[in-house]
Design a protein around this motif. Structure first.
Motif, PDB file in Angstrom:
ATOM      1  N   ALA A 119     -58.093  20.856 -85.508  1.00 27.35           N
ATOM      2  CA  ALA A 119     -57.313  22.246 -85.980  1.00 27.35           C
ATOM      3  C   ALA A 119     -57.638  23.499 -85.426  1.00 27.35           C
ATOM      4  N   ARG A 120     -57.771  23.328 -84.064  1.00 26.92           N
ATOM      5  CA  ARG A 120     -58.044  24.480 -83.376  1.00 26.92           C
ATOM      6  C   ARG A 120     -56.983  25.554 -82.914  1.00 26.92           C
ATOM      7  N   TRP A 121     -55.890  24.919 -82.628  1.00 26.76           N
ATOM      8  CA  TRP A 121     -54.730  26.004 -82.062  1.00 26.76           C
ATOM      9  C   TRP A 121     -53.660  26.276 -82.975  1.00 26.76           C
ATOM     10  N   GLY A 122     -53.416  27.608 -83.147  1.00 30.27           N
ATOM     11  CA  GLY A 122     -52.070  27.899 -84.073  1.00 30.27           C
ATOM     12  C   GLY A 122     -50.757  27.600 -83.235  1.00 30.27           C
ATOM     13  N   THR A 123     -49.830  28.320 -83.816  1.00 27.92           N
ATOM     14  CA  THR A 123     -48.474  28.029 -83.262  1.00 27.92           C
ATOM     15  C   THR A 123     -48.424  28.545 -81.942  1.00 27.92           C
ATOM     16  N   SER A 124     -49.095  29.375 -81.291  1.00 30.41           N
ATOM     17  CA  SER A 124     -49.211  29.994 -79.952  1.00 30.41           C
ATOM     18  C   SER A 124     -49.648  28.439 -78.832  1.00 30.41           C
ATOM     19  N   GLY A 125     -50.199  27.477 -79.637  1.00 25.84           N
ATOM     20  CA  GLY A 125     -50.607  26.557 -78.693  1.00 25.84           C
ATOM     21  C   GLY A 125     -52.155  26.582 -78.059  1.00 25.84           C
ATOM     22  N   PRO A 126     -52.430  25.695 -77.301  1.00 27.54           N
ATOM     23  CA  PRO A 126     -53.919  26.035 -76.717  1.00 27.54           C
ATOM     24  C   PRO A 126     -53.867  26.526 -75.281  1.00 27.54           C
ATOM     25  N   PRO A 127     -54.870  27.373 -74.924  1.00 23.37           N
ATOM     26  CA  PRO A 127     -54.895  28.028 -73.639  1.00 23.37           C
ATOM     27  C   PRO A 127     -54.700  27.170 -72.489  1.00 23.37           C
ATOM     28  N   GLU A 128     -54.053  27.645 -71.384  1.00 27.59           N
ATOM     29  CA  GLU A 128     -53.692  26.676 -70.183  1.00 27.59           C
ATOM     30  C   GLU A 128     -55.026  26.024 -69.885  1.00 27.59           C
ATOM     31  N   ARG A 129     -56.139  26.610 -69.770  1.00 29.67           N
ATOM     32  CA  ARG A 129     -57.387  26.132 -68.956  1.00 29.67           C
ATOM     33  C   ARG A 129     -57.891  24.997 -69.913  1.00 29.67           C
ATOM     34  N   THR A 130     -57.360  25.042 -71.124  1.00 29.93           N
ATOM     35  CA  THR A 130     -58.212  23.659 -71.913  1.00 29.93           C
ATOM     36  C   THR A 130     -57.564  22.215 -71.478  1.00 29.93           C
ATOM     37  N   TYR A 131     -56.407  22.171 -70.918  1.00 30.19           N
ATOM     38  CA  TYR A 131     -55.649  20.955 -70.566  1.00 30.19           C
ATOM     39  C   TYR A 131     -56.720  20.409 -69.549  1.00 30.19           C
ATOM     40  N   SER A 132     -57.453  21.059 -68.907  1.00 28.25           N
ATOM     41  CA  SER A 132     -58.407  20.351 -67.945  1.00 28.25           C
ATOM     42  C   SER A 132     -59.826  20.191 -68.197  1.00 28.25           C
ATOM     43  N   LEU A 133     -60.180  20.378 -69.513  1.00 29.26           N
ATOM     44  CA  LEU A 133     -61.382  20.747 -69.961  1.00 29.26           C
ATOM     45  C   LEU A 133     -61.602  19.824 -71.131  1.00 29.26           C
ATOM     46  N   THR A 134     -63.011  19.128 -71.132  1.00 28.36           N
ATOM     47  CA  THR A 134     -63.403  18.435 -72.314  1.00 28.36           C
ATOM     48  C   THR A 134     -65.016  18.699 -72.575  1.00 28.36           C
ATOM     49  N   ARG A 135     -65.020  19.602 -73.297  1.00 25.34           N
ATOM     50  CA  ARG A 135     -66.430  20.401 -73.592  1.00 25.34           C
ATOM     51  C   ARG A 135     -67.269  19.464 -74.236  1.00 25.34           C
ATOM     52  N   HIS A 136     -66.911  18.686 -75.331  1.00 23.56           N
ATOM     53  CA  HIS A 136     -67.667  17.914 -76.119  1.00 23.56           C
ATOM     54  C   HIS A 136     -66.964  16.281 -76.172  1.00 23.56           C
ATOM     55  N   PRO A 137     -67.278  15.642 -74.787  1.00 22.26           N
ATOM     56  CA  PRO A 137     -66.586  14.357 -75.189  1.00 22.26           C
ATOM     57  C   PRO A 137     -67.470  13.263 -75.887  1.00 22.26           C
ATOM     58  N   GLU A 138     -68.618  13.808 -76.176  1.00 20.45           N
ATOM     59  CA  GLU A 138     -69.615  12.881 -77.007  1.00 20.45           C
ATOM     60  C   GLU A 138     -69.129  12.805 -78.364  1.00 20.45           C
ATOM     61  N   ARG A 139     -68.248  13.658 -78.785  1.00 23.40           N
ATOM     62  CA  ARG A 139     -67.612  13.958 -80.374  1.00 23.40           C
ATOM     63  C   ARG A 139     -67.057  12.405 -80.505  1.00 23.40           C
ATOM     64  N   PHE A 140     -66.468  11.830 -79.536  1.00 29.02           N
ATOM     65  CA  PHE A 140     -65.553  10.513 -79.699  1.00 29.02           C
ATOM     66  C   PHE A 140     -66.539   9.495 -79.752  1.00 29.02           C
ATOM     67  N   ALA A 141     -67.874   9.394 -79.407  1.00 32.42           N
ATOM     68  CA  ALA A 141     -68.789   8.226 -79.417  1.00 32.42           C
ATOM     69  C   ALA A 141     -68.646   7.549 -80.698  1.00 32.42           C
ATOM     70  N   PRO A 142     -68.260   7.720 -81.978  1.00 28.59           N
ATOM     71  CA  PRO A 142     -68.234   7.053 -83.048  1.00 28.59           C
ATOM     72  C   PRO A 142     -67.143   6.183 -83.096  1.00 28.59           C
ATOM     73  N   LEU A 143     -66.060   5.999 -82.007  1.00 28.87           N
ATOM     74  CA  LEU A 143     -65.175   5.272 -82.249  1.00 28.87           C
ATOM     75  C   LEU A 143     -65.663   3.969 -81.618  1.00 28.87           C
ATOM     76  N   ILE A 144     -66.769   3.938 -80.807  1.00 24.70           N
ATOM     77  CA  ILE A 144     -67.473   2.803 -80.032  1.00 24.70           C
ATOM     78  C   ILE A 144     -67.954   2.031 -81.365  1.00 24.70           C
ATOM     79  N   ASP A 145     -68.491   2.358 -82.524  1.00 24.38           N
ATOM     80  CA  ASP A 145     -68.821   1.785 -83.547  1.00 24.38           C
ATOM     81  C   ASP A 145     -67.522   1.124 -84.147  1.00 24.38           C
ATOM     82  N   VAL A 146     -66.470   1.877 -84.460  1.00 25.03           N
ATOM     83  CA  VAL A 146     -65.132   1.225 -84.910  1.00 25.03           C
ATOM     84  C   VAL A 146     -64.677   0.173 -84.037  1.00 25.03           C
ATOM     85  N   ALA A 147     -64.605   0.240 -82.720  1.00 30.83           N
ATOM     86  CA  ALA A 147     -64.264  -0.759 -81.957  1.00 30.83           C
ATOM     87  C   ALA A 147     -65.187  -1.986 -82.200  1.00 30.83           C
ATOM     88  N   ARG A 148     -66.485  -1.990 -82.068  1.00 24.73           N
ATOM     89  CA  ARG A 148     -67.318  -3.083 -82.418  1.00 24.73           C
ATOM     90  C   ARG A 148     -67.010  -3.686 -83.760  1.00 24.73           C
TER      91      ARG A 148
END
Length: 255
Positions: free
Chosen positions: A24-53
């Protein structure tokens, strides 16, 4: 029954120390252009590994499948999964599940170093969770887990389909909790490997649709068992699986 493992409650902050409200980060104006090529915290998706297993373990317990676990990319990985490896993103671990019925689609549930989960389906299907992972897309962890589960069960329940035609190329469709979606890759845009994989699969199935996975063999019992001491014939085994598939479809219709 499948039960989703509890997702770890991970908290991340921006450079100013403020909590980041992922999903819920971005409002109606949408995300800043620079964020399309940025992943600051990819580790936030690590729990998906537990779901997959958890999903892979549930499928092995519940359905009549051959299961093969590999560290890294399987030697016989579908070409679509091989192409997913790019840059520093590699396949770290993969579970290949092949139903013991030729009309049921195989499935590979793979973990990547991003971290993310990639699912290869049938002959040429491929989906990932999260679908992107960049800060602009701002995928919510719970939503990603739900989509991963819906995707896997769409394949298992025969709601994933793929076909090849000379005029359209490769057509893929799927029905899930989110509704229905479909995509078409024209012949000139598809890879040679995907075209050949879908055509071969279609020939082996004689054009039939992918069917629900058969349950474990101890559940696949025919109404009239063979005489004591006599092994089932191939026709009887096939009949047992077909009856089990019919039971599954009835359950799905009444659910």
């Amino acid at each position: 029954m499948y039960v989703r493992p509890t997702l770890a409650e991970l908290s991340f902050t921006d450079p100013d120390g403020n909590p980041i409200p992922y999903g819920a980060r971005w409002g109606t104006s949408g995300p800043p252009e620079r964020t399309y090529s940025l992943t600051r915290h990819p580790e936030r998706f690590a729990p998906l590994i537990d779901v997959a297993r958890a999903l892979a373990e549930h499928l092995e317990r519940t359905y009549d499948v051959d299961v093969h676990l590999t560290e890294g990319l399987p030697d016989d990985a579908p070409d679509a999964l091989r192409r997913y490896e790019h840059g520093q993103v590699r396949i770290a671990r993969a579970v290949t599940l092949v139903p013991r019925h030729h009309l049921s689609a195989p499935l590979v549930i793979a973990e990547t170093t991003f971290p993310s989960v990639v699912v290869a389906m049938g002959a040429a299907g491929l989906e990932s969770s999260p679908p992107c992972g960049c800060d602009a897309c701002d995928e919510d962890l719970t939503y990603c887990a739900e989509e991963l589960e819906h995707l896997v069960f769409a394949v298992v329940e025969g709601r994933y389909q793929e076909r090849y035609s000379w005029s359209e190329g490769i057509e893929i469709s799927m029905v899930g909790e989110w509704g229905a979606r479909a995509s078409t890759t024209p012949r000139h845009a598809a890879t040679k490997e995907d075209l050949e994989a879908v055509k071969l699969s279609q020939r082996e199935r004689h054009g039939a649709r992918w069917m629900p996975w058969p349950p474990r063999r101890d559940d696949a019992v025919v109404a009239e068992a063979p005489a004591a001491g006599r092994a089932r014939t191939r026709a009887e085994r096939e009949a047992a699986i077909e009856q089990a598939l019919e039971r599954i479809k009835k359950r799905l219709r009444s659910a």
